[in-house]
Scaffold this motif. Sequence first.
Motif, PDB file in Angstrom:
ATOM      1  N   ILE A  72      11.344 -19.578  32.927  1.00  0.00           N
ATOM      2  CA  ILE A  72      10.597 -18.427  32.401  1.00  0.00           C
ATOM      3  C   ILE A  72      10.383 -17.382  33.494  1.00  0.00           C
ATOM      4  O   ILE A  72      10.524 -16.179  33.267  1.00  0.00           O
ATOM      5  CB  ILE A  72       9.246 -18.898  31.808  1.00  0.00           C
ATOM      6  CG1 ILE A  72       9.509 -19.763  30.577  1.00  0.00           C
ATOM      7  CG2 ILE A  72       8.377 -17.721  31.431  1.00  0.00           C
ATOM      8  CD1 ILE A  72       8.286 -20.445  30.041  1.00  0.00           C
ATOM      9  N   LEU A  74      12.282 -16.799  36.090  1.00  0.00           N
ATOM     10  CA  LEU A  74      13.558 -16.095  36.301  1.00  0.00           C
ATOM     11  C   LEU A  74      13.806 -15.083  35.185  1.00  0.00           C
ATOM     12  O   LEU A  74      14.253 -13.962  35.435  1.00  0.00           O
ATOM     13  CB  LEU A  74      14.703 -17.099  36.317  1.00  0.00           C
ATOM     14  CG  LEU A  74      15.211 -17.574  37.665  1.00  0.00           C
ATOM     15  CD1 LEU A  74      16.254 -18.660  37.467  1.00  0.00           C
ATOM     16  CD2 LEU A  74      15.819 -16.425  38.445  1.00  0.00           C
ATOM     17  N   LEU A  75      13.482 -15.512  33.960  1.00  0.00           N
ATOM     18  CA  LEU A  75      13.712 -14.639  32.810  1.00  0.00           C
ATOM     19  C   LEU A  75      12.874 -13.370  32.934  1.00  0.00           C
ATOM     20  O   LEU A  75      13.361 -12.256  32.714  1.00  0.00           O
ATOM     21  CB  LEU A  75      13.352 -15.392  31.529  1.00  0.00           C
ATOM     22  CG  LEU A  75      13.751 -14.712  30.228  1.00  0.00           C
ATOM     23  CD1 LEU A  75      15.256 -14.632  30.135  1.00  0.00           C
ATOM     24  CD2 LEU A  75      13.195 -15.458  29.038  1.00  0.00           C
ATOM     25  N   LEU A  78      14.279 -11.153  35.602  1.00  0.00           N
ATOM     26  CA  LEU A  78      15.511 -10.522  35.117  1.00  0.00           C
ATOM     27  C   LEU A  78      15.177  -9.371  34.172  1.00  0.00           C
ATOM     28  O   LEU A  78      15.751  -8.288  34.256  1.00  0.00           O
ATOM     29  CB  LEU A  78      16.373 -11.566  34.408  1.00  0.00           C
ATOM     30  CG  LEU A  78      17.700 -11.094  33.848  1.00  0.00           C
ATOM     31  CD1 LEU A  78      18.610 -10.660  34.969  1.00  0.00           C
ATOM     32  CD2 LEU A  78      18.374 -12.179  33.036  1.00  0.00           C
ATOM     33  N   LEU A  82      16.087  -5.435  33.836  1.00  0.00           N
ATOM     34  CA  LEU A  82      16.862  -4.925  32.700  1.00  0.00           C
ATOM     35  C   LEU A  82      16.196  -3.735  32.021  1.00  0.00           C
ATOM     36  O   LEU A  82      16.868  -2.884  31.462  1.00  0.00           O
ATOM     37  CB  LEU A  82      17.064  -6.043  31.667  1.00  0.00           C
ATOM     38  CG  LEU A  82      18.036  -7.146  32.082  1.00  0.00           C
ATOM     39  CD1 LEU A  82      18.096  -8.223  31.016  1.00  0.00           C
ATOM     40  CD2 LEU A  82      19.427  -6.585  32.307  1.00  0.00           C
ATOM     41  N   PHE A  91      19.956  -0.795  37.470  1.00  0.00           N
ATOM     42  CA  PHE A  91      19.297  -2.107  37.464  1.00  0.00           C
ATOM     43  C   PHE A  91      18.210  -2.146  38.536  1.00  0.00           C
ATOM     44  O   PHE A  91      18.412  -1.654  39.639  1.00  0.00           O
ATOM     45  CB  PHE A  91      20.372  -3.152  37.760  1.00  0.00           C
ATOM     46  CG  PHE A  91      19.941  -4.578  37.618  1.00  0.00           C
ATOM     47  CD1 PHE A  91      19.340  -5.022  36.457  1.00  0.00           C
ATOM     48  CD2 PHE A  91      20.169  -5.480  38.642  1.00  0.00           C
ATOM     49  CE1 PHE A  91      18.972  -6.350  36.319  1.00  0.00           C
ATOM     50  CE2 PHE A  91      19.799  -6.806  38.509  1.00  0.00           C
ATOM     51  CZ  PHE A  91      19.197  -7.232  37.351  1.00  0.00           C
ATOM     52  N   LEU A  92      17.052  -2.705  38.191  1.00  0.00           N
ATOM     53  CA  LEU A  92      15.955  -2.927  39.136  1.00  0.00           C
ATOM     54  C   LEU A  92      15.196  -1.670  39.560  1.00  0.00           C
ATOM     55  O   LEU A  92      14.344  -1.742  40.437  1.00  0.00           O
ATOM     56  CB  LEU A  92      16.426  -3.643  40.408  1.00  0.00           C
ATOM     57  CG  LEU A  92      16.701  -5.142  40.272  1.00  0.00           C
ATOM     58  CD1 LEU A  92      17.299  -5.689  41.554  1.00  0.00           C
ATOM     59  CD2 LEU A  92      15.428  -5.906  39.937  1.00  0.00           C
TER      60      LEU A  92
ATOM     61  N   PHE B   6      26.618  -3.315  37.034  1.00  0.00           N
ATOM     62  CA  PHE B   6      25.627  -4.378  37.194  1.00  0.00           C
ATOM     63  C   PHE B   6      25.927  -5.575  36.309  1.00  0.00           C
ATOM     64  O   PHE B   6      25.424  -6.659  36.550  1.00  0.00           O
ATOM     65  CB  PHE B   6      24.221  -3.851  36.869  1.00  0.00           C
ATOM     66  CG  PHE B   6      23.751  -2.815  37.834  1.00  0.00           C
ATOM     67  CD1 PHE B   6      23.405  -3.170  39.125  1.00  0.00           C
ATOM     68  CD2 PHE B   6      23.658  -1.491  37.467  1.00  0.00           C
ATOM     69  CE1 PHE B   6      22.979  -2.220  40.023  1.00  0.00           C
ATOM     70  CE2 PHE B   6      23.238  -0.537  38.368  1.00  0.00           C
ATOM     71  CZ  PHE B   6      22.901  -0.904  39.643  1.00  0.00           C
ATOM     72  N   LEU B  13      23.836 -14.379  35.658  1.00  0.00           N
ATOM     73  CA  LEU B  13      22.422 -14.684  35.926  1.00  0.00           C
ATOM     74  C   LEU B  13      21.702 -15.001  34.618  1.00  0.00           C
ATOM     75  O   LEU B  13      20.982 -16.001  34.511  1.00  0.00           O
ATOM     76  CB  LEU B  13      21.757 -13.503  36.637  1.00  0.00           C
ATOM     77  CG  LEU B  13      20.289 -13.685  36.986  1.00  0.00           C
ATOM     78  CD1 LEU B  13      20.088 -14.906  37.840  1.00  0.00           C
ATOM     79  CD2 LEU B  13      19.735 -12.460  37.690  1.00  0.00           C
ATOM     80  N   VAL B  17      19.896 -18.495  33.427  1.00  0.00           N
ATOM     81  CA  VAL B  17      18.506 -18.591  32.961  1.00  0.00           C
ATOM     82  C   VAL B  17      18.452 -19.235  31.584  1.00  0.00           C
ATOM     83  O   VAL B  17      17.648 -20.146  31.338  1.00  0.00           O
ATOM     84  CB  VAL B  17      17.858 -17.192  32.931  1.00  0.00           C
ATOM     85  CG1 VAL B  17      16.500 -17.260  32.301  1.00  0.00           C
ATOM     86  CG2 VAL B  17      17.769 -16.622  34.333  1.00  0.00           C
ATOM     87  N   LEU B  21      16.696 -22.689  30.285  1.00  0.00           N
ATOM     88  CA  LEU B  21      15.759 -22.784  29.154  1.00  0.00           C
ATOM     89  C   LEU B  21      16.243 -23.838  28.163  1.00  0.00           C
ATOM     90  O   LEU B  21      15.435 -24.515  27.523  1.00  0.00           O
ATOM     91  CB  LEU B  21      15.635 -21.424  28.459  1.00  0.00           C
ATOM     92  CG  LEU B  21      14.716 -20.425  29.162  1.00  0.00           C
ATOM     93  CD1 LEU B  21      14.793 -19.073  28.478  1.00  0.00           C
ATOM     94  CD2 LEU B  21      13.278 -20.924  29.166  1.00  0.00           C
ATOM     95  N   ALA B  61      21.462  -0.094  43.413  1.00  0.00           N
ATOM     96  CA  ALA B  61      20.446  -0.959  42.820  1.00  0.00           C
ATOM     97  C   ALA B  61      19.071  -0.371  43.090  1.00  0.00           C
ATOM     98  O   ALA B  61      18.773   0.056  44.207  1.00  0.00           O
ATOM     99  CB  ALA B  61      20.545  -2.365  43.405  1.00  0.00           C
ATOM    100  N   GLY B  62      18.218  -0.350  42.058  1.00  0.00           N
ATOM    101  CA  GLY B  62      16.870   0.171  42.216  1.00  0.00           C
ATOM    102  C   GLY B  62      16.829   1.667  42.423  1.00  0.00           C
ATOM    103  O   GLY B  62      15.774   2.223  42.730  1.00  0.00           O
TER     104      GLY B  62
END
Lengths: 136, 499
Positions: A72, A74-75, A78, A82, A91-92, B6, B13, B17, B21, B61-62
Motif C-alpha cells: 500500500i 508503494l502504491l 506511485l 502519477l 512524473f513526480l 516515464f 513498478l 506493486v 497486493l 522527472a519532477g
Amino acid sequence: MHSIILATAIRLLLPLMLLFSLFLLLRGHNEPGGGFVGGLVVAAAFALYTLAHGAHEGRRMLRIDPLRLVAIGLLIALCSGLLPLLAGLPFLTGLWSSLPAPVIGHAGTPLLFDLGVYLLVAGMALLIIFTLMEES
Amino acid sequence: MKNLLFFPLIIPLAAAVLGLLAWNQRKLQRWIGIGATALLTLVSGILLVQVQQHGIITAQAGNWPAPFGITLVADLFSSLMLVGTGIMGLCVTVYSLADTDQHQESVGYHPLLQVLLLGVCGSFLTGDLFNLYVWFEVMLIASFVLLALGGQREQMEGAIKYVALNLIASALLLAGIGLLYGVTGTLNMAHLALRMQELDHTGTIPVIAALLFCAFSIKAAVFPFYFWLPASYHTPPIAVVTIFSALLSKVGIYVLIRVFTLIFPQEALAGQPLILLAAGLTMLFGALGAVAQPELRRLLAFCVISQIGYLLMGLGVFTSLALAGSIFFMLHIMAAKSALFLVTGVVARKAGTSWLPELGGLYQRFPLLAVLFLLPALSVAGIPPLSGFWGKLALVQAGLQAEQYLIVAAALGVSVLTLYYLVHAWIQLFWKPRPADAAELRSLTPQRRRQLLGPALGLTLVSVLLGLLPEPLFRLCSAAAEQLLQPQSYIEAVLGVIR
C-alpha cells in the motif's frame, strides 16, 4: 521472557509513539523529520509491543499484514507521482493545494509521497522484526 | 508526448506493486506479469517510432530543469534496447508460467521479475550518472533474490559470489562518480559531456575513466572480471538465467558504450589497445571455457561471456560501422542466446539432467526441439543467413577498415570455436545414441509444452527473420551509432540550445 515493567509501560508508550510518528511525518514537510523516520518510529512502537507480548500478539495488534502495508505504501508513493501526469506535467512533479490547511500549511503530492514512504518503511521494518522473532 | 518516457518505468513498478497486493493469488500475479510485459513492449515500440521520427526525446522527472533534476533520455540506442527488454520480459514471463514451481511463485517471483525489469529500463533511460548507480542497485537487489530463490546450497554459493563481486563493482562505480563530481561539479551526462570538452584530459580524468571502465566491466562480465558469471548462472531456474543473460550483462555493455562515446570519447580512443585486448581475451577465454564444459548450462554461461567480447569489440574499434555492428549483435544475441537457454531448460525438464554425457538420442523423440536448438546455435556461431552472421560481418568489416587485424583474427577464430562447441553439444544432445543407463524421459502436458516452447520458437523466429531481412534493423542500428558518435545532438536535446 515476560517483563511486567515493559508490558505495563508499552501500554502507555504505544499510543504516544504512534502520535509522535505522525508528528514526525507532518513536520518532515518543511523541517527535519519525514516519512522514513516516522515509519521507523511506528516500527519501533510495535517492536516494543512484540518484545513484551510475543510475535503472535504483535501481529494481532498491527491488524494488517506488514507485507500488505509495504504494497500500500508503494502504491501511494506511485500515485503521488502519477497525479501530475494527469495534469500533463512530468512524473513526480509537486502539485500543491492553493488553500493552506491548518497545522501543515499547503499540502501537496510530496506529502502523499511521504505518507507512502511512512507506510512502506513501517511495513518493511515490521516484516523483518516479526520474521526474526518468529524464527527464534 | 514527453511523458511517454516515464512509462517504461511506471509499468514495471506498478506491476510489482500490484503483484505485492495480490501476494497469495498465483493466477492473478501471472496475468499481471504477462499484461505488464506486453504493455512494456508496446510502449517501447511506440517510443522507438517516436524517436525515429522526432529525434532524441528527453523528460525531466519532477519538472526540475536539467542539469539540476534527473533527466530521462531516449535516443535510438536506448529505445532499441527497451524494445529488446520488453520482448525478453514477455518471453520469459510466459516461459516461467510452466518453469517456476509453486514455492518460487509464492515467495514473489513475478513481482521480483518486474523490479528487475524496472532496474533495466531505468538504466537504459537515465541521463544522470548517479541515477544510473541507483538503477544498478535496483537491479542488483532484485537479481540477488531471484538467484537465491529456492534457497538451495549451490544457489546460495553462486548468489554470494555474484553479490560480492557486484558490490565491489558498485563501490568502484561510486568512487568514480564521486571523483567525477569533484572534477566537473555535475552528474548529468549531457552536462558532463559538455564539461569534458572544455577540460584538459590529464591527471584524474583518465583515472576516473579507468575506474568506471572496471566497474562496468564487472557488471558486463568482461575479461578478467567474468568469473562470477559461470559460478552463478548454472544454479537458478532457467527462466531467471535467461533474463539475466539477455539483459544484465547487456546493461553493462550498454552503459560502457554510452559513457565512453558521450563522456570519455578521448579516453576510449587512448585506451583502444586495452579495450580491444579485453574484448579479444573475453571472446577467447569464454570460448575455451565452453569447449571444456560437459554441462550444458555452464557451457552456455561461458558462451555468454564469449559473446560479450564481440559487443566490446565494437566499442574498441570505435567507428560508426563497428558500433552499429555491436548494437545489432546485442539485439541478435538477446534473441538467439535466450532461445538456446530456453530450449536447454526444456531438455533438462524432459531428460532430468543437463549433463551432456548422460544425454543423447533426443532427435528421434523430439525433432522440433532439435531444430529449435540448432538454429539459434548456428546463429550464435554466425552462419549465414542467420542473424549472428550480419552482426559479425559488420564488426569484422569495421575491424578491417580500422586496420585492427589482431581483433579481427580473434573474432574469426573464436567463431570457429563457437561453431565447434555448439554443434558438438547439439550432436551429444540429439544425435549420439542414447546411453543405456539414461533415465526415462518425462512427458509434458500440452499446455506446458506450449508455454515452454512458444517463447523459444518466437525468439528463434526473430533470429531467423533478422537474418533473412537484416536491412531495416541494421539501418536503425547505423542511425543509432551515428547518434552515439555525434554527442552534440544528445547534449542539445538535454540542455536545450547551448548558451
